[in-house]
Scaffold this active site. Structure first.
Site, short mmCIF file in Angstrom:
data_model
loop_
_atom_site.label_atom_id
_atom_site.label_comp_id
_atom_site.label_asym_id
_atom_site.label_seq_id
_atom_site.Cartn_x
_atom_site.Cartn_y
_atom_site.Cartn_z
N ASP A 69 0.91 -1.25 -0.04
CA ASP A 69 0.00 -0.15 0.02
C ASP A 69 0.95 1.19 0.24
O ASP A 69 1.55 1.58 0.96
CB ASP A 69 -0.63 0.11 1.19
CG ASP A 69 -1.79 1.16 1.26
OD1 ASP A 69 -1.62 2.17 0.57
OD2 ASP A 69 -2.70 1.06 2.34
N VAL A 70 0.95 1.96 -1.06
CA VAL A 70 1.92 3.01 -1.01
C VAL A 70 1.66 4.06 -0.40
O VAL A 70 2.34 5.02 -0.13
CB VAL A 70 2.28 3.51 -2.72
CG1 VAL A 70 2.55 2.45 -3.71
CG2 VAL A 70 0.93 3.93 -3.22
N SER A 148 -3.75 13.67 -14.05
CA SER A 148 -5.02 13.87 -14.43
C SER A 148 -5.22 15.30 -15.11
O SER A 148 -4.84 16.30 -14.87
CB SER A 148 -5.94 13.74 -13.51
OG SER A 148 -7.46 13.74 -13.75
N TYR A 161 -9.02 15.83 -5.02
CA TYR A 161 -8.39 15.28 -6.07
C TYR A 161 -7.80 16.16 -7.18
O TYR A 161 -6.45 15.91 -7.41
CB TYR A 161 -9.48 14.06 -6.92
CG TYR A 161 -8.86 13.33 -8.04
CD1 TYR A 161 -8.05 12.42 -7.66
CD2 TYR A 161 -9.14 13.81 -9.22
CE1 TYR A 161 -7.58 11.44 -8.73
CE2 TYR A 161 -8.48 13.18 -10.46
CZ TYR A 161 -7.77 11.86 -9.99
OH TYR A 161 -7.13 11.05 -11.06
N LYS A 165 -3.88 16.18 -7.95
CA LYS A 165 -2.76 16.24 -9.36
C LYS A 165 -2.29 17.60 -9.68
O LYS A 165 -1.31 17.51 -10.38
CB LYS A 165 -4.14 15.74 -10.35
CG LYS A 165 -4.72 14.52 -9.96
CD LYS A 165 -3.49 13.35 -10.03
CE LYS A 165 -4.13 11.82 -9.76
NZ LYS A 165 -3.27 10.90 -9.87
N VAL A 194 -11.04 7.71 -18.41
CA VAL A 194 -10.37 6.09 -18.98
C VAL A 194 -11.35 5.04 -18.62
O VAL A 194 -11.60 5.21 -17.30
CB VAL A 194 -9.12 6.00 -18.62
CG1 VAL A 194 -8.53 4.74 -19.18
CG2 VAL A 194 -8.05 7.03 -19.29
#
Length: 262
Positions: A69-70, A148, A161, A165, A194
């Site tokens: 889990d990064v 993104s 988010y 980014k 995507v």
């Protein structure tokens, strides 16, 4: 002779590679000769991706699977240590793992959610880059950060988010300046929508997810949303020697989404 899509003898580490863009990217690197390191939080999914990579590898190379889990510093260090222990080198780091939470600023748990998003989307990238520099300098390797178009345009209730980014984009540019003299290129890819299981992870049903992608694709100039292979192809190009003069860029792969009506 073209060096695009020739990654023989290269060691490539892709985070968030148990599904979606990361999994497709691992398969494509394997297809063109790389030794890949895949990582994610789901062991079964990792195992399936590993089988796909070995099946297309010209030499049948099996990926190194690292369950991690990064968002946890200790896992990031174990990931780099495991890679170097196994292969004695690192040529390409693809920081692909990402987390999205959409919520209004009035959410009582907004700071907890802020930490969750930033730990995965930004802190992990900073730490993995920190740990990788000494190895990438030896191989004159490169780093690709998966950002993104939400780092380039705002989204209602998507500030966590979008912020992560946007910060990732600036980190990419700053590190391109810092690491260029060491022979390390650093670039970011900014995908549009995507078609992956990304929306289902954040709570959509499959029907809702499909509906969103179909509706959004109709708004894009190219008439569709992206597929994982579209982004994987961009990653492989930027990682290749044919992009040796490219560093510090936002490579937008979005089907024209930035120019489409909201």
């Amino acid at each position: 002779m073209s060096t695009f899509k020739n990654f023989v003898d290269k060691v490539v580490l892709i985070t968030g590679s148990s599904g979606g863009i990361g999994a497709q990217t691992a398969v494509e690197f394997a297809r063109y000769g790389a030794q890949v390191v895949i990582t994610g939080r789901n062991a079964d999914n990792l195992s399936e991706v590993a089988k796909q990579c070995a099946a297309v590898s010209p030499k049948g190379l099996k990926p190194l699977e690292v369950l991690a889990d990064v968002s946890k510093d200790v896992d990031c260090k174990r990931l780099i240590d495991s890679t170097i222990s196994a292969f004695k080198r690192l040529d390409i780091l693809v920081n692909n793992a990402g987390k999205a939470i959409f919520t209004p600023i009035t959410d009582p748990s907004v700071l907890d959610k802020y930490g969750e998003v930033m730990d995965t989307n930004l802190r992990s990238v900073v730490y993995l880059t920190h740990l990788s520099v000494e190895h990438l300098e030896k191989t004159k390797g490169n780093i690709i950060n998966i950002s993104s178009i939400m780092g380039l345009k705002p989204l209602n209730t998507g500030f966590l988010y979008c912020m992560s980014k946007c910060a990732l984009d600036m980190f990419t540019k700053c590190l391109a300046l810092e690491l260029g003299p060491k022979g390390i290129r650093v670039n970011a890819i900014n995908p549009g929508a995507v078609r992956t299981n990304f929306l289902q992870v954040v709570g959509y049903t499959k029907e809702q997810s499909d509906g969103f992608y179909n509706q959004r694709g109709g708004q894009y100039p190219v008439g569709r949303v992206g597929e994982s292979i579209d982004i994987a192809n961009a990653i492989l190009f930027l990682a290749s020697d044919e992009a040796s003069f490219v560093t510090g860029v936002n490579f937008v792969s979005d089907g024209g989404a930035l120019h489409a009506p909201s």
